[in-house]
Motif scaffolding. Structure first.
Motif, PDB file in Angstrom:
ATOM      1  N   GLN A 282      40.707  48.899  24.897  1.00 28.26           N
ATOM      2  CA  GLN A 282      39.312  49.014  24.499  1.00 28.26           C
ATOM      3  C   GLN A 282      38.892  50.471  24.349  1.00 28.26           C
ATOM      4  O   GLN A 282      38.171  50.837  23.422  1.00 28.26           O
ATOM      5  CB  GLN A 282      38.423  48.302  25.525  1.00 28.26           C
ATOM      6  N   GLN A 283      39.350  51.324  25.268  1.00 29.11           N
ATOM      7  CA  GLN A 283      39.018  52.751  25.193  1.00 29.11           C
ATOM      8  C   GLN A 283      39.647  53.395  23.961  1.00 29.11           C
ATOM      9  O   GLN A 283      39.064  54.300  23.355  1.00 29.11           O
ATOM     10  CB  GLN A 283      39.476  53.471  26.463  1.00 29.11           C
TER      11      GLN A 283
ATOM     12  N   TYR B  22      36.702  46.310  34.424  1.00 26.88           N
ATOM     13  CA  TYR B  22      37.127  45.629  35.647  1.00 26.88           C
ATOM     14  C   TYR B  22      37.952  44.373  35.379  1.00 26.88           C
ATOM     15  O   TYR B  22      38.164  43.568  36.277  1.00 26.88           O
ATOM     16  CB  TYR B  22      35.896  45.265  36.477  1.00 26.88           C
ATOM     17  N   VAL B  23      38.444  44.203  34.144  1.00 25.61           N
ATOM     18  CA  VAL B  23      39.199  42.998  33.815  1.00 25.61           C
ATOM     19  C   VAL B  23      40.463  42.883  34.666  1.00 25.61           C
ATOM     20  O   VAL B  23      40.759  41.840  35.244  1.00 25.61           O
ATOM     21  CB  VAL B  23      39.557  42.978  32.314  1.00 25.61           C
TER      22      VAL B  23
ATOM     23  N   THR C 248      41.192  44.221  37.545  1.00 19.41           N
ATOM     24  CA  THR C 248      40.867  43.971  38.951  1.00 19.41           C
ATOM     25  C   THR C 248      40.463  42.521  39.171  1.00 19.41           C
ATOM     26  O   THR C 248      40.874  41.883  40.149  1.00 19.41           O
ATOM     27  CB  THR C 248      39.731  44.898  39.403  1.00 19.41           C
ATOM     28  N   LEU C 249      39.685  41.970  38.271  1.00 22.67           N
ATOM     29  CA  LEU C 249      39.250  40.578  38.404  1.00 22.67           C
ATOM     30  C   LEU C 249      40.413  39.612  38.296  1.00 22.67           C
ATOM     31  O   LEU C 249      40.421  38.557  38.930  1.00 22.67           O
ATOM     32  CB  LEU C 249      38.190  40.257  37.339  1.00 22.67           C
ATOM     33  N   ILE C 250      41.415  39.963  37.477  1.00 18.39           N
ATOM     34  CA  ILE C 250      42.578  39.084  37.317  1.00 18.39           C
ATOM     35  C   ILE C 250      43.504  39.180  38.522  1.00 18.39           C
ATOM     36  O   ILE C 250      43.964  38.165  39.052  1.00 18.39           O
ATOM     37  CB  ILE C 250      43.347  39.446  36.021  1.00 18.39           C
ATOM     38  N   GLU C 251      43.778  40.410  38.973  1.00 18.54           N
ATOM     39  CA  GLU C 251      44.740  40.606  40.054  1.00 18.54           C
ATOM     40  C   GLU C 251      44.138  40.358  41.435  1.00 18.54           C
ATOM     41  O   GLU C 251      44.839  39.956  42.363  1.00 18.54           O
ATOM     42  CB  GLU C 251      45.304  42.025  39.982  1.00 18.54           C
ATOM     43  N   LYS C 252      42.840  40.612  41.599  1.00 18.87           N
ATOM     44  CA  LYS C 252      42.190  40.431  42.896  1.00 18.87           C
ATOM     45  C   LYS C 252      40.907  39.628  42.723  1.00 18.87           C
ATOM     46  O   LYS C 252      39.797  40.159  42.804  1.00 18.87           O
ATOM     47  CB  LYS C 252      41.878  41.789  43.527  1.00 18.87           C
ATOM     48  N   PRO C 253      41.050  38.339  42.431  1.00 17.36           N
ATOM     49  CA  PRO C 253      39.846  37.514  42.220  1.00 17.36           C
ATOM     50  C   PRO C 253      39.009  37.431  43.490  1.00 17.36           C
ATOM     51  O   PRO C 253      39.526  37.384  44.608  1.00 17.36           O
ATOM     52  CB  PRO C 253      40.422  36.146  41.832  1.00 17.36           C
ATOM     53  N   SER C 254      37.709  37.447  43.317  1.00 18.60           N
ATOM     54  CA  SER C 254      36.783  37.360  44.443  1.00 18.60           C
ATOM     55  C   SER C 254      36.182  35.966  44.507  1.00 18.60           C
ATOM     56  O   SER C 254      35.946  35.326  43.478  1.00 18.60           O
ATOM     57  CB  SER C 254      35.658  38.395  44.298  1.00 18.60           C
ATOM     58  N   LEU C 255      35.947  35.494  45.726  1.00 21.69           N
ATOM     59  CA  LEU C 255      35.343  34.187  45.928  1.00 21.69           C
ATOM     60  C   LEU C 255      33.828  34.326  45.912  1.00 21.69           C
ATOM     61  O   LEU C 255      33.246  35.049  46.715  1.00 21.69           O
ATOM     62  CB  LEU C 255      35.802  33.588  47.263  1.00 21.69           C
ATOM     63  N   TRP C 256      33.197  33.654  44.987  1.00 24.06           N
ATOM     64  CA  TRP C 256      31.750  33.693  44.868  1.00 24.06           C
ATOM     65  C   TRP C 256      31.170  32.502  45.616  1.00 24.06           C
ATOM     66  O   TRP C 256      31.481  31.351  45.312  1.00 24.06           O
ATOM     67  CB  TRP C 256      31.323  33.653  43.398  1.00 24.06           C
ATOM     68  N   LEU C 257      30.334  32.784  46.607  1.00 24.54           N
ATOM     69  CA  LEU C 257      29.727  31.728  47.404  1.00 24.54           C
ATOM     70  C   LEU C 257      28.278  31.535  46.970  1.00 24.54           C
ATOM     71  O   LEU C 257      27.549  32.503  46.773  1.00 24.54           O
ATOM     72  CB  LEU C 257      29.775  32.089  48.894  1.00 24.54           C
TER      73      LEU C 257
END
Length: 202
Positions: free
Chosen positions: A171-172, A183-184, A186-195
């Motif tokens: 993209q850059q 942050y794509v 990071t989101l793929i490799e370290k997914p966060s749990l949304w409560l």
């Protein structure tokens, strides 16, 4: 393409009586063909659009933000001998030539209401003939349609993008300073749990 209507068209949408039709411009080598899906002919922007009504159809026009290649099909009844002659002749007369679709509102007197809105632009591709078997209840006569496929410019490049994993670096390179994909990875490799708020209150 955004759908922006002028004041007259906006007022017609709010009226109790209104109609809408496609205006289609097909640029053949021999000249541009103008027709509309309205049952009556319309004069818009100095051009006379032949009213084909149910003899013509336009497939659904979808819009998306992904890399899906956009293609539409313009359908014509086989009784439209003019379109048969135009498309079943030399393919060089139409293939790769421009096709444009405009959305036009009209009033109770079948007159255009407001300026037409451009909704699709691309190029004519191939023509196929769709035949339907005879129907006993309809007197046994067969029917059929002429289908003209139209594609947007750059469809081949769009197909190549399907399934491609886009990264911030890509993209850059294409759009310097755009942080939409920052942050794509990071989101793929370290997914966060949304409560949910309700779950946290339990």
């Amino acid at each position: 393409m955004s759908l922006t209507l002028d004041g007259t068209a906006t007022a017609r949408i709010a009226a109790s009586v209104r109609g809408v039709a496609w205006l289609v411009d097909l640029e053949f080598v021999s000249g541009t063909i103008y027709y509309t899906t309205s049952p009556v002919s319309l004069t818009v922007s100095g051009h006379n659009y032949l009213g084909l009504g149910d003899l013509a159809s336009v497939s659904a026009i979808g819009e998306s933000e992904d890399a899906t290649a956009a293609q539409i099909v313009l359908g014509f009844s086989l009784v439209d001998t003019a379109m048969l002659a135009a498309t079943l002749g030399n393919v060089d007369d139409y293939r790769g030539k421009r096709a444009r679709l405009w959305l036009q509102l009209y009033d109770e007197a079948w007159q255009p209401a407001g300026a037409p809105v451009k909704r699709w632009a691309g190029f004519m591709d191939r023509v196929t003939v769709e035949r339907k078997p005879p129907v006993a209840l309809a007197g046994g006569g067969s029917a059929g349609r002429l289908n003209l496929e139209c594609s947007r410019a750059g469809m081949a490049r769009a197909r190549n993008l399907q399934g491609l994993r886009l990264t911030d670096a890509q993209q850059q390179h294409l759009y310097a300073g755009d942080l939409g994909l920052q942050y794509v990875q990071t989101l793929i490799e370290k997914p966060s749990l949304w409560l949910s708020k309700r779950f946290q209150q339990q």
